[in-house]
Design a protein around this motif. Structure first.
Motif, PDB file in Angstrom:
ATOM      1  N   ARG A  11      48.175  -4.187 -25.422  1.00 36.71           N
ATOM      2  CA  ARG A  11      48.784  -3.409 -24.342  1.00 36.71           C
ATOM      3  C   ARG A  11      48.296  -3.878 -22.981  1.00 36.71           C
ATOM      4  O   ARG A  11      49.072  -3.967 -22.025  1.00 36.71           O
ATOM      5  CB  ARG A  11      48.481  -1.929 -24.535  1.00 36.71           C
ATOM      6  CG  ARG A  11      49.192  -1.296 -25.726  1.00 36.71           C
ATOM      7  CD  ARG A  11      48.653   0.094 -25.991  1.00 36.71           C
ATOM      8  NE  ARG A  11      48.819   0.947 -24.828  1.00 36.71           N
ATOM      9  CZ  ARG A  11      48.084   2.037 -24.603  1.00 36.71           C
ATOM     10  NH1 ARG A  11      47.131   2.397 -25.453  1.00 36.71           N
ATOM     11  NH2 ARG A  11      48.298   2.765 -23.520  1.00 36.71           N
ATOM     12  N   CYS A  76      53.231   8.870 -15.971  1.00 39.40           N
ATOM     13  CA  CYS A  76      53.565   7.476 -15.634  1.00 39.40           C
ATOM     14  C   CYS A  76      52.409   6.758 -14.942  1.00 39.40           C
ATOM     15  O   CYS A  76      52.460   5.539 -14.756  1.00 39.40           O
ATOM     16  CB  CYS A  76      54.796   7.425 -14.724  1.00 39.40           C
ATOM     17  SG  CYS A  76      56.331   7.909 -15.539  1.00 39.40           S
ATOM     18  N   GLU A 134      52.753   1.035 -21.853  1.00 40.11           N
ATOM     19  CA  GLU A 134      52.383   2.449 -21.683  1.00 40.11           C
ATOM     20  C   GLU A 134      50.991   2.602 -21.087  1.00 40.11           C
ATOM     21  O   GLU A 134      50.185   3.417 -21.531  1.00 40.11           O
ATOM     22  CB  GLU A 134      52.491   3.189 -23.014  1.00 40.11           C
ATOM     23  CG  GLU A 134      53.902   3.221 -23.583  1.00 40.11           C
ATOM     24  CD  GLU A 134      54.000   3.978 -24.888  1.00 40.11           C
ATOM     25  OE1 GLU A 134      52.958   4.164 -25.546  1.00 40.11           O
ATOM     26  OE2 GLU A 134      55.116   4.380 -25.257  1.00 40.11           O
TER      27      GLU A 134
END
Length: 216
Positions: A11, A76, A134
């Motif tokens: 990630r 976010c 993410e």
């Protein structure tokens, strides 16, 4: 390394790569001379009007939008948000300095077209990668999500993105005209391509590239 650790590293790499691609995208748009992406259009127009460097104004603009994001779609915000806020504007400045001032490359028409195509592709791919990671997304990319949330899902991401892109292009053009700067330095075919196709491209790369990398 544990599976959880490997996933975190994956990630992190996706987030950093995505932001690097976006930085290159912005720099390529500026080098092409065919107009820049929508958010850059607004920031170049306003920074030119204020007599401020692009990177510094973009950081300020991102901070303002981040305040709105904090009270609407707080999920976010993450490490990727900070990397994007600080790195993209200055990274684009560095690429332009490297090509124009350090290497003193002449941007011939074929090179300008190549820069435009690279900018278009890297824009969609970069956003798709760091959204799929993410780990937080840029304040501006959160705007489309805010619109979707406020409309209670009636406005999809791609349409919300097109709407926000067109709006900031109009703002950029207005400030560019107010500062008597060359309009073609901020808007052109590249701007139109980005405003109308960036949302669909993000969606395409998210489904066919970014999400598949996450699942491996």
């Amino acid at each position: 390394m544990s599976r959880k650790g490997n996933e975190l590293v994956k990630r992190m790499v996706m987030m950093l790569t995505g932001n690097l691609f976006i930085s290159i995208c912005v720099g390529c748009y500026r080098l092409s001379g065919f107009g820049v992406d929508a958010f850059t259009c607004m920031n170049l127009g306003i920074s030119g009007y204020l007599g401020m460097t692009f990177g510094t104004w973009q950081l300020i603009m991102n901070a303002v939008i981040l305040a709105v994001v904090f009270f609407t779609v707080r999920n976010c915000i993450g490490a990727g948000t900070i990397v994007n806020m600080v790195g993209v504007g200055y990274g684009a400045d560095f690429l332009c300095w490297l090509v124009q001032d350090s290497l003193q490359m002449e941007m011939t028409l074929p090179l300008r077209i190549a820069a435009l195509i690279t900018g278009c592709l890297f824009a969609g791919l970069g956003v798709a990668l760091y959204m799929a990671a993410e780990m937080g997304i840029s304040p501006y990319d959160s705007v489309a999500l805010i619109i979707g949330k406020m409309s209670r899902g009636k406005i999809g991401f791609r349409y919300a993105r097109v709407g926000s892109d067109i709006t900031v292009v109009v703002v950029g053009v207005i400030f560019c005209l107010m500062s008597d700067s060359s309009l073609w330095s901020v808007i052109g075919i590249g701007t139109l391509c980005n405003a109308f196709f960036n949302g669909p491209l993000i969606q395409f790369f998210r489904v066919h590239v970014a999400d598949r990398i996450r699942k491996k």
